[in-house]
Design a protein around this motif. Sequence first.
Motif, mmCIF file in Angstrom:
data_model
loop_
_atom_site.group_PDB
_atom_site.id
_atom_site.type_symbol
_atom_site.label_atom_id
_atom_site.label_comp_id
_atom_site.label_asym_id
_atom_site.label_seq_id
_atom_site.Cartn_x
_atom_site.Cartn_y
_atom_site.Cartn_z
ATOM 1 N N GLY A 195 12.721 11.392 -11.625
ATOM 2 C CA GLY A 195 12.569 11.484 -10.182
ATOM 3 C C GLY A 195 13.113 10.270 -9.471
ATOM 4 N N GLU A 196 12.903 9.110 -10.079
ATOM 5 C CA GLU A 196 13.424 7.884 -9.476
ATOM 6 C C GLU A 196 14.944 7.845 -9.554
ATOM 7 N N MET A 197 15.480 8.322 -10.671
ATOM 8 C CA MET A 197 16.933 8.368 -10.791
ATOM 9 C C MET A 197 17.540 9.293 -9.729
ATOM 10 N N LYS A 198 16.820 10.374 -9.419
ATOM 11 C CA LYS A 198 17.310 11.292 -8.395
ATOM 12 C C LYS A 198 17.427 10.584 -7.049
ATOM 13 N N LEU A 199 16.440 9.739 -6.754
ATOM 14 C CA LEU A 199 16.439 9.037 -5.470
ATOM 15 C C LEU A 199 17.224 7.732 -5.521
ATOM 16 N N MET A 200 17.589 7.289 -6.730
ATOM 17 C CA MET A 200 18.263 5.996 -6.928
ATOM 18 C C MET A 200 17.415 4.838 -6.409
ATOM 19 N N ARG A 201 16.129 4.976 -6.562
ATOM 20 C CA ARG A 201 15.212 3.909 -6.187
ATOM 21 C C ARG A 201 13.861 4.198 -6.824
ATOM 22 N N CYS A 202 13.015 3.186 -6.893
ATOM 23 C CA CYS A 202 11.657 3.391 -7.380
ATOM 24 C C CYS A 202 10.911 4.303 -6.414
ATOM 25 N N GLU A 203 9.992 5.069 -6.939
ATOM 26 C CA GLU A 203 9.258 6.014 -6.097
ATOM 27 C C GLU A 203 8.518 5.313 -4.974
ATOM 28 N N ASP A 204 7.992 4.111 -5.237
ATOM 29 C CA ASP A 204 7.200 3.409 -4.233
ATOM 30 C C ASP A 204 8.038 2.518 -3.321
ATOM 31 N N CYS A 205 9.327 2.410 -3.589
ATOM 32 C CA CYS A 205 10.183 1.582 -2.742
ATOM 33 C C CYS A 205 10.525 2.327 -1.455
ATOM 34 N N PRO A 206 10.764 1.593 -0.363
ATOM 35 C CA PRO A 206 11.064 2.246 0.913
ATOM 36 C C PRO A 206 12.379 3.007 0.873
ATOM 37 N N SER A 207 12.456 4.049 1.661
ATOM 38 C CA SER A 207 13.616 4.933 1.671
ATOM 39 C C SER A 207 14.524 4.621 2.853
ATOM 40 N N ASP A 208 15.831 4.857 2.650
ATOM 41 C CA ASP A 208 16.778 4.719 3.753
ATOM 42 C C ASP A 208 17.258 6.086 4.215
ATOM 43 N N MET A 209 16.422 7.086 4.028
ATOM 44 C CA MET A 209 16.827 8.452 4.347
ATOM 45 C C MET A 209 16.940 8.653 5.854
ATOM 46 N N ILE A 234 0.847 -1.190 0.000
ATOM 47 C CA ILE A 234 0.000 0.000 0.000
ATOM 48 C C ILE A 234 0.885 1.243 0.000
ATOM 49 N N THR A 235 0.392 2.325 -0.547
ATOM 50 C CA THR A 235 1.193 3.538 -0.734
ATOM 51 C C THR A 235 1.816 4.049 0.556
ATOM 52 N N TYR A 236 1.055 3.986 1.655
ATOM 53 C CA TYR A 236 1.563 4.585 2.890
ATOM 54 C C TYR A 236 2.512 3.673 3.660
ATOM 55 N N ALA A 237 2.824 2.500 3.133
ATOM 56 C CA ALA A 237 3.855 1.656 3.745
ATOM 57 C C ALA A 237 5.214 2.176 3.286
ATOM 58 N N LYS A 238 5.948 2.802 4.171
ATOM 59 C CA LYS A 238 7.196 3.460 3.818
ATOM 60 C C LYS A 238 8.422 2.777 4.416
ATOM 61 N N THR A 239 8.345 2.393 5.681
ATOM 62 C CA THR A 239 9.529 1.843 6.344
ATOM 63 C C THR A 239 9.749 0.397 5.930
ATOM 64 N N ASP A 240 10.947 -0.103 6.193
ATOM 65 C CA ASP A 240 11.247 -1.508 5.886
ATOM 66 C C ASP A 240 10.274 -2.430 6.598
ATOM 67 N N GLU A 241 9.961 -2.116 7.860
ATOM 68 C CA GLU A 241 9.054 -2.969 8.631
ATOM 69 C C GLU A 241 7.654 -2.976 8.018
ATOM 70 N N GLN A 242 7.187 -1.818 7.575
ATOM 71 C CA GLN A 242 5.861 -1.745 6.962
ATOM 72 C C GLN A 242 5.817 -2.490 5.633
ATOM 73 N N ILE A 243 6.879 -2.361 4.849
ATOM 74 C CA ILE A 243 6.942 -3.076 3.575
ATOM 75 C C ILE A 243 6.914 -4.583 3.818
#
Length: 734
Positions: A640-654, A533-542
Amino acid sequence: MTAATHSPLFPQVPDSADAVLEGLDPEQREVATALHGPVCVLAGAGTGKTRAITHRIAYGVRAGILQPSSVLAVTFTNRAAGEMRGRLRQLGAAGVQARTFHSAALRQLQYFWPKAVGGTLPRLVDRKVQLVADAAASCGFRLDRGELRDVTAEIEWSKVTQTVPADYAPAAALAGREAPRHPAEIAQVYAAYEDLKRARGVIDFEDVLLLTVAVLQDRQDVAEQVRAQYQHFVVDEYQDVSPLQQRLLELWLGDRDDLCVVGDASQTIYSFTGATPDHLLDFRARHPDATVIKLVRDYRSTPQVVRLANALLAQARGRAADHRLELVSQRGPGPEPVCTEYSDEPAEAEGAARRIRELIDSGVPPSEIAVLFRTNSQSETYEQALADAQIPYQLRGAERFFDRPEVRRAGVALRGAARFGGNDSLLDGAVDLPSQVRAVLSGEGWTPQPPAGSGAVRERWESLAALVNLAQDLAAVRPGATLGDFVAELDERAGAQHAPTVQGVTLASLHSAKGLEWDAVFLVGVAEGMMPITYAKTDEQIEEERRLLYVGVTRARERLYLSWALSRSPGGRPSRRPSRFLNGLRPGSPAAGGRPAAGGSGGVERGRPGGPPAGAAAPRRTQRTPARCRVCGRPLTDGGEMKLMRCEDCPSDMDEGVYERLREWREVQARRSGQPAFCVFTDKTLMAIAESVPEDERELARIPGVGARKLSRYGTDVLAICAGREGDGLDERD
């Protein structure tokens, strides 16, 4: 639709304790005979855990080792508790208490309240949401329907994690929860809600557990009385225990360890309510002498379905994944799972309806087919498609069978006919039980042929038809059964919430499908943004989203269909893509690295004092992939994905701290300039800044979205925040 692991409709009660053990596999038999000391059963999907633990209780009772009144079996839903009571009755172990945590606690609270507190127990609030709305209004906040639901969920989470209003903000931040409003506002509403309850003399669902814990902690005499009553505990679905439920269980136990817990960390899908698998995974650490039994023989699904389920979890990460169980199918081969891509959601629903019609025409009962989706909002499209195809359906999670008005009226009519049948003209010519039930229910709206179309009329007919079919089944195994016997059977089933099968395709969310199974399962909407789901952002949520899909896959016995749509509506831009969870599992998808299950195969581990904890985390492996996205491995083409070096919907390590401080700073700047926040910086730009954490203007200028004008205007503040210093106006508050 049936619960996991089949049993005959009206089985014969075993004639001895040893007969209770017949038909169990070696690991299930180990569960059934391990009657003393702490026992932990790690049971994979479809491995017969309910069968194992009910036979365990029944064997102990029938062998004279356990007194029925001293056993408390606890689970999480009324349906599961009712099923357990029904199975125990069929095994000759009536009298065992099988309840939910809340039901058991409420019963104790009602009994001990006059003695422990005085007076009568406050009334249980009927509509918590309305009370939350009143509390918000008293604080000067107006919540829309969505906010009201979400704030209510935050209050519920706070209470089951034993978080008081003053501690909500730091606790929510520590847990990584995305608050629907500012945490300080939620804490204020939470405090007002508690005050309002006290003023109105009511308690809520969570208070039942909190108050029971308080009474047992404060009154030693009450705790001793409860412990004298219940000396043996069984907890099903232990991976879903919240901290508050665990505390209640500890108080029930006291200093004893006569406890059996059953669960599967790979089916933890309710963490948003406060559930955690840590209690299951740490069981051996708390009880070094525990016996750990692993059930991995899957009796539900074909090897093809099991293979996909195992492969899905092989890509998982985290502690639960480190202890996953590798299922081994015990069934013959079946068809391969089918993956289908559609142009839009209506086409996907129509495609599912066509396949369902083909299955029904080939002889698969509608009740053995399910359509499972991530959110309830997806249901309407499938309801319409099934209605257009004249396929009967039922919505899972709607009113319970025995609470339906037509079923209640039918019960009254059947009871009256059983009592005064000789004077009832409806029964003239009805010579056996099925014909008598058909005659009585014809006065309630049952007809030999179903009504045309769908909707409420069809649903009422399906309910009555289920009663007619149940009467036929009872007469088949008990030819002399009377109308009175049938009414008694209905009463027992109503008490156990053991509903007869309704002939209709089941539409259900993945969460509500837990614990159920069907011959054919359609997993729909398996696309990025919906699964996960879109609002799953963290590794644990994914990872929880992955486990949710795993639960859906393992509901299927023989046929499994997975589908997704490229756009929401006909003619829409085809911007969607299949879920990352299907990488390596669907034809033509990029391979995804897997790893062997650390949980291993089935078997028994005998505990020993001081032994190594079974829940100790295994060393984690870093998965490497040549694909450009550092999360899912998909080649990246979008700027935009290239800027983040990940897919937009993939979780972030920011850096979450930097990101939140940037958001707070942006809010201040937007208020100062009187413009929308995105005009300062977009969310994606803030995310890119928080992921790269630039140290100077040159690094900051490289991030798309930070042009020369914004660099000149905001650069000093942004770099100060990235360096951990105050940005201009960051501490400003309205």
